[in-house]
Motif scaffolding. Structure first.
Motif, short mmCIF file in Angstrom:
data_model
loop_
_atom_site.label_atom_id
_atom_site.label_comp_id
_atom_site.label_asym_id
_atom_site.label_seq_id
_atom_site.Cartn_x
_atom_site.Cartn_y
_atom_site.Cartn_z
N ASN A 182 72.90 175.41 44.90
CA ASN A 182 71.65 174.65 44.97
C ASN A 182 70.47 175.45 44.46
N CYS A 183 70.56 176.76 44.44
CA CYS A 183 69.43 177.57 43.98
C CYS A 183 69.51 177.87 42.48
N ILE A 184 70.57 177.44 41.83
CA ILE A 184 70.67 177.62 40.39
C ILE A 184 69.84 176.51 39.74
N PRO A 185 68.92 176.86 38.84
CA PRO A 185 68.09 175.83 38.20
C PRO A 185 68.94 174.77 37.51
N SER A 186 68.49 173.54 37.60
CA SER A 186 69.26 172.41 37.06
C SER A 186 69.44 172.51 35.54
N ASP A 187 68.51 173.16 34.84
CA ASP A 187 68.68 173.25 33.38
C ASP A 187 69.87 174.13 32.99
N VAL A 188 70.27 175.06 33.85
CA VAL A 188 71.46 175.88 33.59
C VAL A 188 72.70 175.00 33.68
N VAL A 247 67.79 184.96 42.53
CA VAL A 247 67.67 184.06 41.38
C VAL A 247 66.19 184.00 41.03
N ARG A 248 65.84 184.42 39.82
CA ARG A 248 64.44 184.52 39.44
C ARG A 248 64.22 184.00 38.02
N GLY A 249 63.04 183.46 37.78
CA GLY A 249 62.62 183.10 36.43
C GLY A 249 63.04 181.71 36.02
N GLU A 250 62.88 181.46 34.72
CA GLU A 250 63.18 180.16 34.15
C GLU A 250 63.95 180.35 32.85
N LEU A 251 64.87 179.44 32.60
CA LEU A 251 65.69 179.51 31.40
C LEU A 251 64.84 179.33 30.14
N ASN A 252 63.93 178.37 30.15
CA ASN A 252 63.18 178.04 28.92
C ASN A 252 62.27 179.16 28.42
N ASP A 253 61.84 180.07 29.31
CA ASP A 253 60.98 181.16 28.83
C ASP A 253 61.72 182.50 28.76
N GLY A 254 63.04 182.46 28.97
CA GLY A 254 63.83 183.68 28.80
C GLY A 254 63.75 184.68 29.93
N THR A 255 63.30 184.26 31.10
CA THR A 255 63.16 185.21 32.21
C THR A 255 64.15 184.95 33.35
N LEU A 256 65.11 184.06 33.16
CA LEU A 256 66.02 183.68 34.25
C LEU A 256 67.10 184.72 34.47
N SER A 257 67.26 185.13 35.73
CA SER A 257 68.38 185.97 36.11
C SER A 257 69.04 185.36 37.34
N ALA A 310 80.06 193.89 45.10
CA ALA A 310 80.25 193.64 43.66
C ALA A 310 79.49 192.38 43.27
N VAL A 311 78.69 192.50 42.21
CA VAL A 311 77.92 191.35 41.73
C VAL A 311 77.98 191.25 40.22
N VAL A 312 77.93 190.01 39.75
CA VAL A 312 77.76 189.73 38.33
C VAL A 312 76.33 189.24 38.17
N THR A 313 75.60 189.84 37.25
CA THR A 313 74.22 189.44 36.98
C THR A 313 74.17 188.80 35.60
N TYR A 314 73.57 187.63 35.55
CA TYR A 314 73.36 186.92 34.29
C TYR A 314 71.88 186.97 33.95
N ALA A 315 71.56 187.33 32.73
CA ALA A 315 70.20 187.21 32.21
C ALA A 315 70.29 186.17 31.11
N LEU A 316 69.62 185.03 31.30
CA LEU A 316 69.76 183.88 30.41
C LEU A 316 68.47 183.61 29.67
N SER A 317 68.61 183.25 28.39
CA SER A 317 67.42 182.91 27.60
C SER A 317 67.82 182.00 26.44
N PRO A 318 66.84 181.30 25.88
CA PRO A 318 67.12 180.55 24.65
C PRO A 318 67.47 181.56 23.55
N ALA A 319 68.35 181.15 22.62
CA ALA A 319 68.76 182.06 21.53
C ALA A 319 67.64 182.26 20.54
#
Length: 161
Positions: free
Chosen positions: A64-70, A87-97, A152-161
């Motif tokens: 539920n805390c994962i942004p819907s755009d992901v 969970v921080r940031g936003e996908l559209n501005d390249g700051t989502l982790s 153990a954690v997997v960290t994703y840093a997501l951004s527009p290409a």
């Protein structure tokens, strides 16, 4: 009055005052009525008020805390427990982790990279602990580590290409 007599009278009085003061420092008061004590003692101005957040509902899905755009973009994430506080940031501005607890570093990294490859992402720079992937629309940097207190954690840093 005799100085010796004054000292003799002062000592019991001083002892009584010190006892009252010191018992106040230990959390008590000199009032005999316990009900009066609880309402008469006010917190000091320097006392910090600590608010404990309500525990998370274990029946609620962690996603539920994962942004819907992901989710809408179909970006695959490894199975595990999402650490919503991280969970921080936003996908559209390249700051989502997004940080997800997994069983082990090796297993988490293998699952994350396999899922991205299966979804059509191509790997760029790769290493045993971090790799970046792109599908032309999004760039995903995946890294793994042991992180206190989560393990153990997997960290994703997501951004527009």
């Amino acid at each position: 009055m005799n100085p010796t007599r004054r000292t003799a009278l002062l000592s019991p009085a001083l002892a009584l005052v010190l006892t009252a003061i010191l018992s106040g420092c230990a959390g008590g008061t000199t009032t005999a009525d316990p009900a009066a004590n609880s309402s008469a003692v006010a917190p000091s101005a320097s006392a910090a008020i600590v608010e404990t957040p309500a525990p998370a509902d274990p029946s609620a899905p962690a996603e539920n805390c994962i942004p819907s755009d992901v989710t809408a973009a179909g970006i695959p994430l490894v199975d595990g427990t999402v650490v919503c506080d991280l969970v921080r940031g936003e996908l559209n501005d390249g700051t989502l982790s997004i940080v997800i607890q997994v069983g082990s570093v090796d297993e988490g990294f293998s699952q994350a990279t396999s899922a991205l490859t299966a979804a059509g992402y191509s790997a760029g720079v790769t290493s045993p602990e971090a790799s970046n992937f792109t599908n032309g629309t999004y760039t995903v940097l995946v890294s793994v580590t042991e992180q206190d207190p989560y393990g153990a954690v997997v960290t994703y840093a997501l951004s527009p290409a």
